[in-house]
Scaffold this active site. Structure first.
Site, PDB file in Angstrom:
ATOM      1  N   TYR A 101       1.034  -1.396  -0.189  1.00 32.34           N
ATOM      2  CA  TYR A 101      -0.059  -0.053  -0.241  1.00 32.34           C
ATOM      3  C   TYR A 101       0.914   1.272  -0.111  1.00 32.34           C
ATOM      4  O   TYR A 101       1.860   1.425   0.831  1.00 32.34           O
ATOM      5  CB  TYR A 101      -1.021   0.240   1.156  1.00 32.34           C
ATOM      6  N   GLU A 189      -3.307   7.680  -4.263  1.00 34.18           N
ATOM      7  CA  GLU A 189      -3.196   6.074  -3.674  1.00 34.18           C
ATOM      8  C   GLU A 189      -2.839   5.256  -4.599  1.00 34.18           C
ATOM      9  O   GLU A 189      -3.828   4.962  -5.441  1.00 34.18           O
ATOM     10  CB  GLU A 189      -4.526   5.925  -2.613  1.00 34.18           C
TER      11      GLU A 189
END
Length: 377
Positions: A101, A189
């Site tokens: 992530y 993101e």
């Protein structure tokens, strides 16, 4: 402001971040044609402006033509958290070793952009934060220095032992930071950023949010805006001089002033109710604003009681009362309304409301309790 995954990845690609090959499709036939061209396996992914697509069945791996058509047919038209799927993304299937992530967002505490990354990618970062907060690396980026190469490498070394991966990750971190600055993004993101079988980093998914207050200087980004029904209401309210945000409760309310709005919401919740909206009519003494505000409140089918809480300063109680009378005459109002007027011309306003079927009270506490009571019937 949010954009779709495919739009975020198009931006990533322009900045040199490696992404999967993919095609946006609107019909099952388009999905099948794209899959045949891409080759199998591939992934059909719902394109909606919300998370939780995988859990809702909006992401499917397909291995042949029949599965591609079946997946497209089931996903297109699907409802995911109130959003109807009108298009899907057909992406190449990728074999990978692990998922990372990476996200950049605005941190109010450090007053800077903060980079968050974790070896536990592929799941919502909120889940990781809740179950294993130590797994998340958080690094604030100095606004004067920016994402310097040494800092990007330092963060990457906390994720990888392989220097080849460190170099790739550092490059991606720097490019993500540049995207954040160049586009006035409030979130950039990649989840997941995967390590492929040939030891390359690849963005399998992308997400971007933007500061709506900066859209005036981001015309290309503004073109991507797809407001949903609630956002359209907020835009309409703003054009009419109102501040409106839809919430999930059943008690609609109208006030004058943001501070009073927050206090009214707190009061409703304190006594066990749930506000259906934030609605500030501002300081103008314009009866039409009251009519417009009532229209907005009543457009929410969940609302079964309305609380009007006005403390008059610039806003005059008699103008609010006149607006309410006009609203009752013009609109089909089927829910009970509780009114509390105080301050400038409150007596005149209360006199105007005398003889109506509105419930008039003297205090804010009484208004909140009465609105909650009436909402239960």
């Amino acid at each position: 402001m949010k954009i779709h995954e495919y739009q975020a990845k198009e931006i990533f690609s322009r900045y040199g971040i490696p992404v999967t090959r993919e095609t946006v499709c609107y019909t099952p036939d388009e999905v099948v044609a794209a899959a045949e061209k891409s080759g199998y396996p591939c992934v059909v992914k719902a394109q909606v402006l919300t998370g939780g697509r995988g859990k809702a069945g909006g992401v499917k791996l397909v291995k042949n033509k029949e599965e591609a058509r079946e997946a497209a047919t089931s996903i297109l038209g699907m409802d995911i958290k109130g959003y109807t799927v009108e298009k899907v993304l057909l992406a190449e299937g990728v074999k990978f070793q692990s998922e990372i992530y990476v996200g950049l967002t605005i941190d109010r505490n450090s007053k800077s952009v903060i980079l968050m990354t974790s070896r536990e990618g592929g799941v919502e970062i909120e889940e990781v934060a809740k179950e294993n907060p130590d797994a998340i690396i958080k690094v604030p980026i100095d606004a004067d220095l920016g994402m310097q190469p040494f800092l990007a490498r330092k963060i990457a070394f906390r994720l990888f032992d392989d220097f080849n991966l460190v170099k790739q990750a550092a490059d991606i971190f720097q490019k993500m930071y540049k995207i954040c600055l160049d586009t006035d993004a409030s979130l950039v993101e990649i989840n997941p950023l995967v390590i492929t079988d040939d030891n390359q980093l690849l963005a399998l998914d992308g997400k971007m949010n933007f500061d709506e207050n900066a859209l005036y200087r981001q015309p290309e980004i503004e073109k991507l805006y797809e407001p949903d029904e609630n956002e359209l209401k907020e835009i309409e309210a703003k054009e009419k001089g109102l501040s409106y945000i839809k919430l999930d409760g059943n008690i609609g309310f109208m006030v004058n002033g943001a501070g009073l709005a927050m206090a009214t919401m707190d009061m409703i919740k304190m006594y066990g109710g749930e506000p259906a909206n934030f609605l500030d009519v501002g300081g103008s003494s314009n009866p039409q604003k009251v009519i417009d505000a009532m229209n907005l409140i009543l457009s929410d089918e969940k609302v079964n009681a309305i609380m009007i809480n006005i403390f008059g300063g610039i806003t005059r109680g008699d103008d609010i009362a006149k607006g309410l009378i006009s609203a009752l005459e013009q609109l089909d109002v089927k829910v009970p309304i509780v009114v509390r007027l105080s301050g400038t011309n409150a007596k005149e306003g209360l006199e105007i409301l005398r003889g109506t079927n509105l419930t008039v009270v003297e205090s804010m506490t009484e208004a909140a309790k009465k609105a909650i009571e009436l909402s239960a019937h």
